[in-house]
Write a protein that holds these residues in place. Sequence first.
Motif, PDB file in Angstrom:
ATOM      1  N   ASN A   1       1.763   6.562  -6.969  1.00 18.30           N
ATOM      2  CA  ASN A   1       0.675   7.403  -7.468  1.00 18.30           C
ATOM      3  C   ASN A   1       0.788   8.857  -7.023  1.00 18.30           C
ATOM      4  O   ASN A   1      -0.112   9.653  -7.290  1.00 18.30           O
ATOM      5  CB  ASN A   1      -0.672   6.832  -7.012  1.00 18.30           C
TER       6      ASN A   1
ATOM      7  N   GLU B   1       0.590   9.953  -4.034  1.00 18.39           N
ATOM      8  CA  GLU B   1      -0.294  10.202  -2.895  1.00 18.39           C
ATOM      9  C   GLU B   1       0.519  10.223  -1.605  1.00 18.39           C
ATOM     10  O   GLU B   1       1.608   9.659  -1.533  1.00 18.39           O
ATOM     11  CB  GLU B   1      -1.358   9.096  -2.810  1.00 18.39           C
ATOM     12  N   THR B   2      -0.027  10.859  -0.598  1.00 19.52           N
ATOM     13  CA  THR B   2       0.626  10.879   0.706  1.00 19.52           C
ATOM     14  C   THR B   2       0.646   9.478   1.294  1.00 19.52           C
ATOM     15  O   THR B   2      -0.363   8.780   1.291  1.00 19.52           O
ATOM     16  CB  THR B   2      -0.126  11.829   1.669  1.00 19.52           C
TER      17      THR B   2
ATOM     18  N   LYS C   1       0.840  -1.204   0.000  1.00 19.56           N
ATOM     19  CA  LYS C   1       0.000   0.000   0.000  1.00 19.56           C
ATOM     20  C   LYS C   1       0.875   1.254   0.000  1.00 19.56           C
ATOM     21  O   LYS C   1       0.617   2.199  -0.753  1.00 19.56           O
ATOM     22  CB  LYS C   1      -0.922  -0.028   1.218  1.00 19.56           C
TER      23      LYS C   1
ATOM     24  N   HIS D   1       0.813   4.022  -3.003  1.00 17.34           N
ATOM     25  CA  HIS D   1       0.539   5.442  -2.752  1.00 17.34           C
ATOM     26  C   HIS D   1       1.709   6.292  -3.227  1.00 17.34           C
ATOM     27  O   HIS D   1       1.502   7.345  -3.844  1.00 17.34           O
ATOM     28  CB  HIS D   1       0.261   5.678  -1.270  1.00 17.34           C
ATOM     29  N   ASP D   2       2.923   5.853  -2.945  1.00 19.30           N
ATOM     30  CA  ASP D   2       4.110   6.587  -3.371  1.00 19.30           C
ATOM     31  C   ASP D   2       4.162   6.676  -4.896  1.00 19.30           C
ATOM     32  O   ASP D   2       4.397   7.752  -5.450  1.00 19.30           O
ATOM     33  CB  ASP D   2       5.361   5.892  -2.830  1.00 19.30           C
TER      34      ASP D   2
END
Length: 169
Positions: free
Chosen positions: A72, A74-75, A65, A69-70
């Motif tokens: 994409n 995202e935080t 996950k 996120h990284d």
Amino acid sequence: MPIPTSKSELLGAITDRFAKLDRALDAVPAELADEKTMEGHAKGTFMSPNNLVSYLIGWNVLVLKWLEHDRNGETVIFPEVGYKWNQLGELAQKFYRDYSEHSFDENRDQLARVKDRLIAEISERTDDELYGSPWHGKWTKGRMIQFNSSSPYENARGRIRKWLKQKTL
């Protein structure tokens, strides 16, 4: 085994430590796999070998996950949404619950699959991405992955071996 400092060393550590863990898990009798007599991840708690495998699945899924996120942009929330680093015992309990519906063999299969996904994700990255700069605090991406994959595999193997000795198995 020394701490990995490159992609190839990280992949080797994950593969080697998982194989050793898997062999130790082979020695767990099916009828004892859900017996909660092993010291748990939170003080004063107990877990079963199946819970331990659930814990490892949970961390591997969490690392995937983080990487997603990284990738994409995202935080990335460390360690997990709703948990702080000083709440890892509670997070372990969540992981036990997340996979409690599955048998020991099913969870072992799931762990192998998620480990393979993690290896695929690492394989797509460069040494520089994994070890070239800090990702969380002072820790590189490779070190954060290692903290939550190969190191827990080694720790889990030790826990299983100790538990098997206590059971005289």
